[in-house]
Design an enzyme around this catalytic site. Structure first.
Site, short mmCIF file in Angstrom:
data_model
loop_
_atom_site.label_atom_id
_atom_site.label_comp_id
_atom_site.label_asym_id
_atom_site.label_seq_id
_atom_site.Cartn_x
_atom_site.Cartn_y
_atom_site.Cartn_z
CD GLU A 56 -1.90 -2.34 1.36
OE1 GLU A 56 -0.80 -2.63 1.88
OE2 GLU A 56 -2.78 -3.19 1.11
CG HIS B 2 -10.66 -6.63 6.27
ND1 HIS B 2 -9.81 -7.09 7.24
CD2 HIS B 2 -10.08 -6.99 5.08
CE1 HIS B 2 -8.78 -7.71 6.67
NE2 HIS B 2 -8.91 -7.65 5.37
#
Lengths: 324, 325
Positions: free
Chosen positions: A60, A128
């Site tokens: 990321e 998440h």
């Protein structure tokens, strides 16, 4: 008018902008043949090829950094972070680098990239599911967009891609399946313009992202109880359309702010403070109320997750306490 | 490519320009004329000058917190640099950046960086743009030994290797990450071995020898330009001064410092140019005098320049002004 889903709306915006400007490209994890973890990029790789729909390693910080760096040389990257929670791994590139390049270099350089981030509780536990918009909202130099409907998702994403600043584009996973009217012909939506999703005179419900749908449903129930609620969707948090908020609050005199993120340090607290700082304060008849996620991580159990997410009942409750 | 005489002399002059600029900054910092702190490049001049002169003017660099040397070698105006350090409006970043963010984008410098390793992913992104735009330029990415243990180094180096991007990773190994020696921070001795982990060449050079750095970067840049992908170069060097203003250097010995000063990169290059009959005592004196005059002029410019107006705090947060600040 035709009806499409939020997922299709985002994809249409991507497709149209990639057709319009060859500098626009997609970069992220599993955005290619897989079509994105939530199926958003879909078959775009077939039309634009793997050069412009770039699958990355699970990195990321590199995804965000590559977007920042490519934007400095005239590209218009649209990066996807698979779950908004993972933006923490990319945060140096967004908060310290991208956000500040224009300022700390004295305006010599700007970083026009978009970071798309699916947020929101959806049966996946603590890592998440988060809505981390407040982290980004806090950082000068970033714009923060948080649309609800398919119409807003499409029009605002097109504007985001054309914007000359870093734009954090927060999508709600549950918004991908929501259906709504979206015209065939091209349109964009300017930043900083709230949308009154439902007009009313008794109370202003300011709701973000997927909470807009909850607020609209709550407003229908409230109407049966004789309370006429106005539902205001800011659509963009930075810039925030305080003018519309002040106008609505001055009309109704009562405010309920709804967001899914935990209350402490949430955007709702800042919106409440800004209402108090404005001339709308003099029209307030009751304290400003917030209906938000609790100050807990998002739990997994369906029972607990349902308790976490602001419900229509909780919104109705908050409104009734103000109006009775 | 054989270096021209003119270019060798320019390199020599640039090494002096860096050293004298930094010496002046050091004085101002210790006297408090320049606020905050700074990270001086003295002792590492051969790395910036050797590496950047191996590039074409249009090539990009990305720099670090110890970035003055890179900026000077890439062609930044030292008047604007000095003014920036003084926090003046005429500074390269209008006084908004300071030492840690010094940049002149017209020289294709992607910027100094206050975050160790923070510039590596950005350099890779710039290289991605160059590749997608079918351009001929490359990116030379400077970072230090400390940055090699940041996650960003791993992520970005791997991505650049996987995508075969036109970037040269240049680690300036000055032996310490602030106070922590490379012996404490790494199990491996030869940091260039890390290249192998990413499937790219990793080479070690004597960072105090300008021509050695030049040759190595030239080859890596050529490879990158021809579609051969990235390389990792580890340039072994030493910062003569402490990490920053407040550093008492208790973690290293005077003997070690003296040893490295015996390997002065400027003296080394000077000797080579004398042997090649490009320099003699008179010429050296002339260059030094000219450099001193240039630095003096930069200082005067910086001191005489105005500070920013208070309301300039709101300028350049966003490209547009639609956002309430």
């Amino acid at each position: 008018m035709r009806v499409i889903t939020g997922r299709e709306a985002v994809r249409e915006a991507l497709r149209e902008e990639m057709q319009r400007d060859e500098n626009v490209f997609i970069i992220g994890e599993d955005v290619g043949v897989y079509g994105g973890a939530f199926g958003v990029t879909g078959n775009l790789i077939e039309e634009f090829g793997e050069e412009r729909v770039r699958d990355t390693p699970i990195s990321e910080a590199a995804i965000a950094g590559a977007a920042v760096g490519a934007s400095l040389l005239g590209m218009r990257p649209v990066a996807e972070i698979m779950f908004m929670d993972f933006v923490t791994i990319a945060s140096d590139q967004l908060m310290n680098q991208g956000a500040k390049i224009h300022y700390m270099f004295g305006g010599q350089q700007n970083a026009p990239f978009v970071m798309r981030m699916p947020a929101g509780a959806a049966e996946a536990g603590a890592q998440h599911t988060q809505s981390l918009e407040a982290l980004l909202y806090h950082i000068p130099g970033l714009k923060v967009v948080m649309p609800s409907t398919p119409y807003d998702l499409k029009g605002l994403l097109k504007t985001a891609i054309r914007d000359d600043n870093p734009v954090m584009f927060v999508e709600h996973k549950k918004g991908y399946g929501e259906k709504g009217e979206v015209p065939e012909e091209e349109y964009t939506i300017p930043f900083g313009k709230a949308d009154i999703k439902r007009e009313g005179k008794d109370v202003t419900i300011i709701a973000t992202s997927h909470m807009v749908f909850k607020a609209l449903n709550a407003a229908e129930t409230l109407a049966e109880k004789g309370v006429d609620a106005e539902v205001l969707d800011p659509r963009t948090l930075v810039p925030l359309d305080m003018e519309s908020i002040v106008k609505s609050v001055s009309k109704t005199g009562k405010v309920v702010i709804v967001h899914e993120a935990p209350r402490r340090g949430g955007v709702g607290g800042d919106i409440a403070a800004r209402i108090s700082d404005s001339e709308a304060f003099y029209y307030l008849e009751k304290p400003i109320k917030r209906v938000t996620g609790p100050n807990t991580p998002v739990p997994f159990s369906p029972v607990l997750e349902a308790e976490f997410i602001p419900s229509e009942e909780k919104i109705i409750d908050a409104v009734m306490k103000l109006t009775k | 490519m054989e270096l021209s005489e003119a270019k060798k002399l320019k390199m020599y002059r640039d090494m002096w320009r860096i050293r004298q600029f930094e010496r002046k900054v050091d004085q101002f910092i210790s006297r408090g004329d320049i606020t905050g702190t700074t990270h001086l490049y003295i002792g590492e001049e051969a790395t910036a000058v050797g590496a950047i002169n191996a590039l074409k003017d249009e090539d990009y660099i990305s720099s670090t917190h110890r970035g003055h040397g890179h900026a000077i070698a890439k062609g930044s105006d030292i008047k604007e640099m000095m003014a920036e350090l003084f926090g003046k409006r005429t500074g390269a970043c209008k006084g908004k950046g300071g030492s840690l963010h010094i940049i002149d984008t017209s020289t294709n410098n992607l910027g100094a960086n206050g975050i160790v390793g923070g510039g590596i992913p950005i350099a890779v992104g710039a290289a991605l743009a160059l590749k997608m735009q079918n351009r001929d330029e490359v990116v030379l990415n400077f970072f230090g030994d400390g940055a090699m243990n940041q996650g960003a180094f791993h992520e970005a180096t791997n991505l650049a290797a996987a995508w075969n991007l036109p970037v040269v990773f240049l680690c300036e190994n000055n032996q310490y990450g602030m106070s922590t020696s490379i012996e404490k921070a790494f199990k491996i001795k030869d940091l260039a071995k890390r290249g192998e982990a990413y499937g790219i060449p990793g080479v070690r050079v004597d960072g105090n020898k300008a021509l050695e750095v030049y040759d190595t970067v030239l080859e890596a840049a050529k490879k990158a330009r021809n579609g051969g992908g990235p390389s990792l170069i580890v340039s072994e060097t030493y910062r003569w001064k402490g990490h920053s203003k407040s550093d008492a250097k208790v973690y290293r010995t005077k003997e070690e410092e003296e040893e490295w000063k015996q390997r002065d990169p400027i003296a080394d290059f000077e000797q080579i140019l004398i042997e090649q009959n490009l320099l003699d005592e008179d010429k050296i004196k002339e260059i030094k005098n000219e450099v001193d005059a240039e630095v003096k002029e930069a200082v005067e410019f910086a001191k005489e320049s105005p500070y920013p107006d208070k309301d300039e705090i709101f300028d350049d947060v966003y490209v547009d002004r639609e956002v309430e600040l």
